[in-house]
Design an enzyme around this catalytic site. Structure first.
Site, PDB file in Angstrom:
ATOM      1  N   HIS A 234      47.445   8.052 -47.567  1.00 56.45           N
ATOM      2  CA  HIS A 234      46.613   9.157 -47.072  1.00 56.45           C
ATOM      3  C   HIS A 234      45.349   9.404 -47.901  1.00 56.45           C
ATOM      4  O   HIS A 234      44.225   9.336 -47.401  1.00 56.45           O
ATOM      5  CB  HIS A 234      47.418  10.465 -47.082  1.00 56.45           C
ATOM      6  CG  HIS A 234      48.709  10.429 -46.357  1.00 56.45           C
ATOM      7  ND1 HIS A 234      48.790  10.417 -44.992  1.00 56.45           N
ATOM      8  CD2 HIS A 234      49.992  10.428 -46.805  1.00 56.45           C
ATOM      9  CE1 HIS A 234      50.054  10.426 -44.620  1.00 56.45           C
ATOM     10  NE2 HIS A 234      50.811  10.425 -45.700  1.00 56.45           N
TER      11      HIS A 234
HETATM   12  C1  BDR Z   1      49.289  14.623 -47.961  1.00 54.92           C
HETATM   13  O1  BDR Z   1      50.373  15.324 -48.555  1.00 54.92           O
HETATM   14  C2  BDR Z   1      50.797  14.655 -49.713  1.00 54.92           C
HETATM   15  O2  BDR Z   1      52.125  14.296 -49.557  1.00 54.92           O
HETATM   16  C3  BDR Z   1      49.905  13.459 -49.901  1.00 54.92           C
HETATM   17  O3  BDR Z   1      49.535  13.317 -51.267  1.00 54.92           O
HETATM   18  C4  BDR Z   1      48.706  13.752 -49.037  1.00 54.92           C
HETATM   19  O4  BDR Z   1      47.739  14.489 -49.759  1.00 54.92           O
HETATM   20  C5  BDR Z   1      49.770  13.898 -46.728  1.00 54.92           C
HETATM   21  O5  BDR Z   1      50.311  14.786 -45.800  1.00 54.92           O
END
Ligand code: BDR
Ligand code: CA
Length: 305
Positions: A234
């Site tokens: 992400h």
């Molecule tokens: C986001 O939430 C966290 O788990 C990850 O680092 C990313 O920023 C994804 O939903």
């Protein structure tokens, strides 16, 4: 070079986003602020220090919010493990800088004409900084966030984790009047880490940061949502937008974040088809050239210590 700061909650993919930013000459990273998010601040802060330390970066790390503006803190250990880095142990980093995140963010905005805010965790620190001195928003060139989802969530059926963690703060940023760019789950789903992509990354050689990045990627569980082919990377997507916008397509949209307390709390309601008649308040990143993205990531990580 864009003067920027990153607000983060490391976080496996946060680590890789930080290394990508540190390795990229397009960005002049001046500050890293930390919030509780994926795990508590007592873990995310030492994680951030260790991540920057491994890259031998002198960028100051400042502690911020350990909870959202309203309500209680809830971690996400299923993806990131109890330590936030999926069990990958890094050498302890240099101490954090004194002070608190919101003050450090405002200080940077006072010093610099134009600053890009990159947010890859809950939006609390940015919201605190801007809500307490709104005039400083004029110094913000762009706010780039990994947050939200226009279809399904990941922490709840409705909401993506960062948006759900502090929807009120995300609302402050969407109402700031500054250009907001969103890397939502639909975008990051295109940055799928697969065993083949990790092997390609490892084949580049590189130093301790590339090796740690590969170990972190190997430690994240594959996702049922992707038939266990891999997991989405992400947070580096938000950084990559600033390095290589040509890898993306995007469009202006109006986004509303649900701050109610029902099952849709934290949902980002994205008006992709202009049904609300409301003026756009964000740019939605829609498609990603995944091969180009992973090639860029590998090239940059290989240049780090
Ligand atoms: C986001 O939430 C966290 O788990 C990850 O680092 C990313 O920023 C994804 O939903
Ligand atoms: Ca994150």
């Amino acid at each position: 070079r864009r003067v920027c700061l990153i607000d983060t909650d490391p976080g496996t993919d946060d680590a890789i986003a930080l290394w990508l930013a540190l390795a990229s000459p397009e960005l002049d990273l001046r500050l890293v602020t930390v919030a509780g998010g994926n795990v508590g601040l007592e873990r995310t802060l030492p994680n951030a220090r260790a991540i920057l330390g491994l890259a031998r970066s002198g960028v100051p790390v400042v502690a911020g919010a350990d909870r959202p503006l309203l309500g209680a803190f809830t971690p996400e250990t299923r993806v990131h493990g109890a330590d936030g880095l999926g069990g990958v142990i890094l050498p302890e980093g240099p101490p954090s800088a004194p002070g608190i995140a919101a003050d450090a963010i405002r200080d940077l905005l006072r010093r610099e004409e134009s600053v890009t805010l990159i947010g890859i965790g809950p939006a609390t620190n940015f919201a605190l900084a801007l809500a307490t001195e709104p005039a400083l928003a004029d110094r913000v060139e762009e706010i780039v966030l990994m947050t939200g989802a226009w279809a399904e969530g990941n922490i709840t059926p409705s909401a993506e984790f960062n948006a759900w963690s502090d929807p009120e703060s995300l609302g402050v940023l969407l109402a700031s009047g500054r250009p907001v760019t969103l890397a939502t789950l639909e975008l990051t789903a295109q940055a799928l880490v697969t065993p083949a992509r990790i092997a390609t990354l490892r084949a580049r050689g590189g130093g301790v940061c590339l090796d740690a990045a590969a170990r972190i990627m190997e430690g994240v569980p594959t996702s049922r949502r992707f038939d266990h082919r891999g997991h989405p990377l992400h947070d580096p997507c938000a950084v990559a937008w600033l390095l290589a916008p040509g890898l993306f397509t995007s469009r202006p949209v109006h986004v509303h974040v649900d701050c109610g307390h029902g099952p849709s709390r934290g949902r980002t309601v994205v008006d992709r088809w202009e049904r609300t008649g409301q003026a756009p308040n964000a740019r939605l990143l829609e498609t990603l050239d995944a091969e180009g993205f992973f090639a860029l990531l590998g090239e940059r990580l290989a240049a780090l210590p």
